[in-house]
Design a protein around this motif. Structure first.
Motif, PDB file in Angstrom:
ATOM      1  N   GLN A  37      14.000 -23.788  -2.286  1.00 15.82           N
ATOM      2  CA  GLN A  37      12.612 -24.221  -2.400  1.00 15.82           C
ATOM      3  C   GLN A  37      11.800 -23.798  -1.184  1.00 15.82           C
ATOM      4  OE1 GLN A  37      13.354 -28.513  -2.508  1.00 15.82           O
ATOM      5  NE2 GLN A  37      12.375 -28.707  -0.508  1.00 15.82           N
ATOM      6  N   ASN A  38      12.487 -23.491  -0.068  1.00 19.97           N
ATOM      7  CA  ASN A  38      11.840 -23.081   1.175  1.00 19.97           C
ATOM      8  C   ASN A  38      12.780 -22.115   1.906  1.00 19.97           C
ATOM      9  OD1 ASN A  38      10.039 -22.903   3.286  1.00 19.97           O
ATOM     10  ND2 ASN A  38      10.637 -24.848   4.212  1.00 19.97           N
ATOM     11  N   PRO A  39      12.804 -20.831   1.491  1.00 21.38           N
ATOM     12  CA  PRO A  39      13.828 -19.888   1.969  1.00 21.38           C
ATOM     13  C   PRO A  39      13.780 -19.618   3.461  1.00 21.38           C
ATOM     14  CG  PRO A  39      12.623 -19.015   0.079  1.00 21.38           C
ATOM     15  CD  PRO A  39      11.890 -20.223   0.533  1.00 21.38           C
ATOM     16  N   GLY A  40      12.607 -19.732   4.064  1.00 21.42           N
ATOM     17  CA  GLY A  40      12.447 -19.328   5.449  1.00 21.42           C
ATOM     18  C   GLY A  40      12.467 -17.818   5.575  1.00 21.42           C
ATOM     19  N   VAL A  41      11.877 -17.298   6.634  1.00 19.47           N
ATOM     20  CA  VAL A  41      11.902 -15.861   6.873  1.00 19.47           C
ATOM     21  C   VAL A  41      11.919 -15.609   8.376  1.00 19.47           C
ATOM     22  CG1 VAL A  41       9.367 -15.666   6.723  1.00 19.47           C
ATOM     23  CG2 VAL A  41      10.792 -13.639   6.381  1.00 19.47           C
ATOM     24  N   ILE A  42      12.784 -14.710   8.803  1.00 17.85           N
ATOM     25  CA  ILE A  42      12.845 -14.285  10.200  1.00 17.85           C
ATOM     26  C   ILE A  42      12.604 -12.780  10.211  1.00 17.85           C
ATOM     27  CG2 ILE A  42      14.227 -14.130  12.304  1.00 17.85           C
ATOM     28  CD1 ILE A  42      15.920 -16.457  11.207  1.00 17.85           C
ATOM     29  N   THR A  43      11.430 -12.357  10.674  1.00 19.41           N
ATOM     30  CA  THR A  43      11.139 -10.939  10.806  1.00 19.41           C
ATOM     31  C   THR A  43      11.757 -10.463  12.120  1.00 19.41           C
ATOM     32  OG1 THR A  43       9.058 -11.322   9.642  1.00 19.41           O
ATOM     33  CG2 THR A  43       9.334  -9.192  10.728  1.00 19.41           C
ATOM     34  N   ALA A  50       0.853  -1.178   0.000  1.00 17.53           N
ATOM     35  CA  ALA A  50       0.000   0.000   0.000  1.00 17.53           C
ATOM     36  C   ALA A  50       0.895   1.235   0.000  1.00 17.53           C
ATOM     37  CB  ALA A  50      -0.897  -0.013   1.239  1.00 17.53           C
ATOM     38  N   PRO A  51       0.344   2.424  -0.259  1.00 19.96           N
ATOM     39  CA  PRO A  51       1.166   3.628  -0.126  1.00 19.96           C
ATOM     40  C   PRO A  51       1.831   3.684   1.255  1.00 19.96           C
ATOM     41  CG  PRO A  51      -0.915   4.164  -1.182  1.00 19.96           C
ATOM     42  CD  PRO A  51      -1.021   2.732  -0.741  1.00 19.96           C
ATOM     43  N   TYR A  52       3.139   3.838   1.260  1.00 23.66           N
ATOM     44  CA  TYR A  52       3.964   3.848   2.469  1.00 23.66           C
ATOM     45  C   TYR A  52       3.938   2.501   3.203  1.00 23.66           C
ATOM     46  CZ  TYR A  52       3.493   8.725   1.281  1.00 23.66           C
ATOM     47  OH  TYR A  52       3.477   9.912   0.580  1.00 23.66           O
ATOM     48  N   GLY A  53       3.616   1.458   2.467  1.00 25.34           N
ATOM     49  CA  GLY A  53       3.655   0.113   3.027  1.00 25.34           C
ATOM     50  C   GLY A  53       5.085  -0.373   3.175  1.00 25.34           C
ATOM     51  N   LEU A  54       5.295  -1.210   4.179  1.00 23.09           N
ATOM     52  CA  LEU A  54       6.647  -1.674   4.516  1.00 23.09           C
ATOM     53  C   LEU A  54       6.723  -3.190   4.564  1.00 23.09           C
ATOM     54  CD1 LEU A  54       9.553  -1.104   5.713  1.00 23.09           C
ATOM     55  CD2 LEU A  54       8.447  -1.207   7.974  1.00 23.09           C
ATOM     56  N   ASN A  55       7.732  -3.747   3.911  1.00 26.25           N
ATOM     57  CA  ASN A  55       8.144  -5.127   4.162  1.00 26.25           C
ATOM     58  C   ASN A  55       9.308  -4.998   5.142  1.00 26.25           C
ATOM     59  OD1 ASN A  55       8.607  -7.845   4.111  1.00 26.25           O
ATOM     60  ND2 ASN A  55       9.164  -7.958   1.943  1.00 26.25           N
ATOM     61  N   PRO A  56       9.062  -5.234   6.437  1.00 29.09           N
ATOM     62  CA  PRO A  56       9.996  -4.807   7.483  1.00 29.09           C
ATOM     63  C   PRO A  56      11.311  -5.582   7.465  1.00 29.09           C
ATOM     64  CG  PRO A  56       8.316  -6.231   8.412  1.00 29.09           C
ATOM     65  CD  PRO A  56       7.925  -5.997   6.985  1.00 29.09           C
ATOM     66  N   ILE A  78      20.053  -9.033   6.760  1.00 30.74           N
ATOM     67  CA  ILE A  78      18.836  -8.289   7.067  1.00 30.74           C
ATOM     68  C   ILE A  78      18.545  -7.306   5.931  1.00 30.74           C
ATOM     69  CG2 ILE A  78      17.801  -6.610   8.646  1.00 30.74           C
ATOM     70  CD1 ILE A  78      19.464  -7.846  10.887  1.00 30.74           C
ATOM     71  N   HIS A  79      17.293  -7.296   5.460  1.00 30.25           N
ATOM     72  CA  HIS A  79      16.921  -6.401   4.369  1.00 30.25           C
ATOM     73  C   HIS A  79      15.472  -5.957   4.520  1.00 30.25           C
ATOM     74  CE1 HIS A  79      15.906 -10.478   2.994  1.00 30.25           C
ATOM     75  NE2 HIS A  79      14.982  -9.929   2.225  1.00 30.25           N
ATOM     76  N   PHE A  80      15.065  -4.993   3.703  1.00 23.40           N
ATOM     77  CA  PHE A  80      13.724  -4.408   3.807  1.00 23.40           C
ATOM     78  C   PHE A  80      13.344  -3.769   2.480  1.00 23.40           C
ATOM     79  CE2 PHE A  80      16.819  -1.183   4.941  1.00 23.40           C
ATOM     80  CZ  PHE A  80      16.401  -0.092   4.189  1.00 23.40           C
ATOM     81  N   GLN A  81      12.035  -3.480   2.334  1.00 28.34           N
ATOM     82  CA  GLN A  81      11.531  -2.677   1.220  1.00 28.34           C
ATOM     83  C   GLN A  81      10.437  -1.757   1.756  1.00 28.34           C
ATOM     84  OE1 GLN A  81      10.319  -6.291   0.068  1.00 28.34           O
ATOM     85  NE2 GLN A  81      12.490  -6.835   0.138  1.00 28.34           N
TER      86      GLN A  81
END
Length: 229
Positions: free
Chosen positions: A183-189, A103-109, A163-166
């Protein structure tokens, strides 16, 4: 003779080194369509194979990435993953895909993928993206931040495990697609893992780690931490 043999051994080890660091094991057959975990009786590093005689085209198929994800959440973003859990045929192939809506100003933290490098391409909108390096060997140096503003058609790489973000800096919705080398990257927020774990991390640990007062940790641990996918 011994010196020559030792040199040859070093060369051989070096030549095989890249394979030792691969994220996912290389396949030893044309494909290994995954069996649903709920009916598997054997647990392995990955998923066990479906009988090749029972494999069908739909095992390699997924539909729906043309549909926008629901960004009505505190972060204003939605990750739609297409990994081995959505396409069983990805098992052992070492790749997966995501669609990310903002969304506008949305964050993938800030988050990490412990098992994959990510290649992001922007389809719509303007994103501010970045990643931070691991701890430098020199204690006098700081972790380095790499950032970039991305526009439609731009591509950016996030190295494995960093660590990365968008962040959508535009007034309109943004869309990006990303390929990942697992095939299964995993994610740690990061925020979720540190402040939203169950059970919570001992507050003495967090107050000392972040050099803040206990009431700050109380506040952060009391928040609802939204997972990005």
């Amino acid at each position: 003779m011994k010196m020559a043999l030792g040199f040859l051994t070093v060369i051989l080890i070096a030549s095989f080194a890249p394979f030792a660091y691969a994220s996912d094991p290389s396949p030893l057959q044309d494909f290994c369509v995954a069996v649903n975990d709920s009916i598997a009786t054997v647990f392995v590093n990955g998923k066990i194979c479906k009988n090749p005689k029972m494999v069908v085209a739909d095992d390699f198929f997924f539909s729906g990435l043309n549909k926008p994800g629901n960004t009505s959440n505190p972060l204003g973003s939605k990750v739609t993953a297409v990994n081995v859990n959505q396409i069983p045929g990805l098992n052992t192939l070492g790749v997966s895909l995501v669609r990310i809506d903002y969304a506008p100003y949305g964050l993938n933290p800030p988050h990490t993928h412990p098992r994959a490098t990510e290649v992001l391409v922007v389809l719509e909108g303007t994103l501010y993206v970045g990643f931070v390096t691991s701890n430098p060997a020199d204690p006098n140096q700081k972790n380095k931040l790499f950032t970039k503003y991305l526009y439609p058609g731009d591509v950016f790489v996030f190295p494995q495990g960093l660590i990365h973000f968008q962040f959508n800096v535009g007034h309109t919705n943004a869309i990006a697609f990303a390929g990942l080398s697992s095939q299964n990257p995993g994610v740690i927020t990061i925020a979720n893992a540190v402040f939203g774990s169950d059970p919570p991390i001992n507050q003495d640990v967090l107050t000392k780690a972040f050099r803040v007062e206990k009431n700050v940790i109380d506040y952060l641990q009391a928040q609802f931490w939204w997972n990005i996918d």
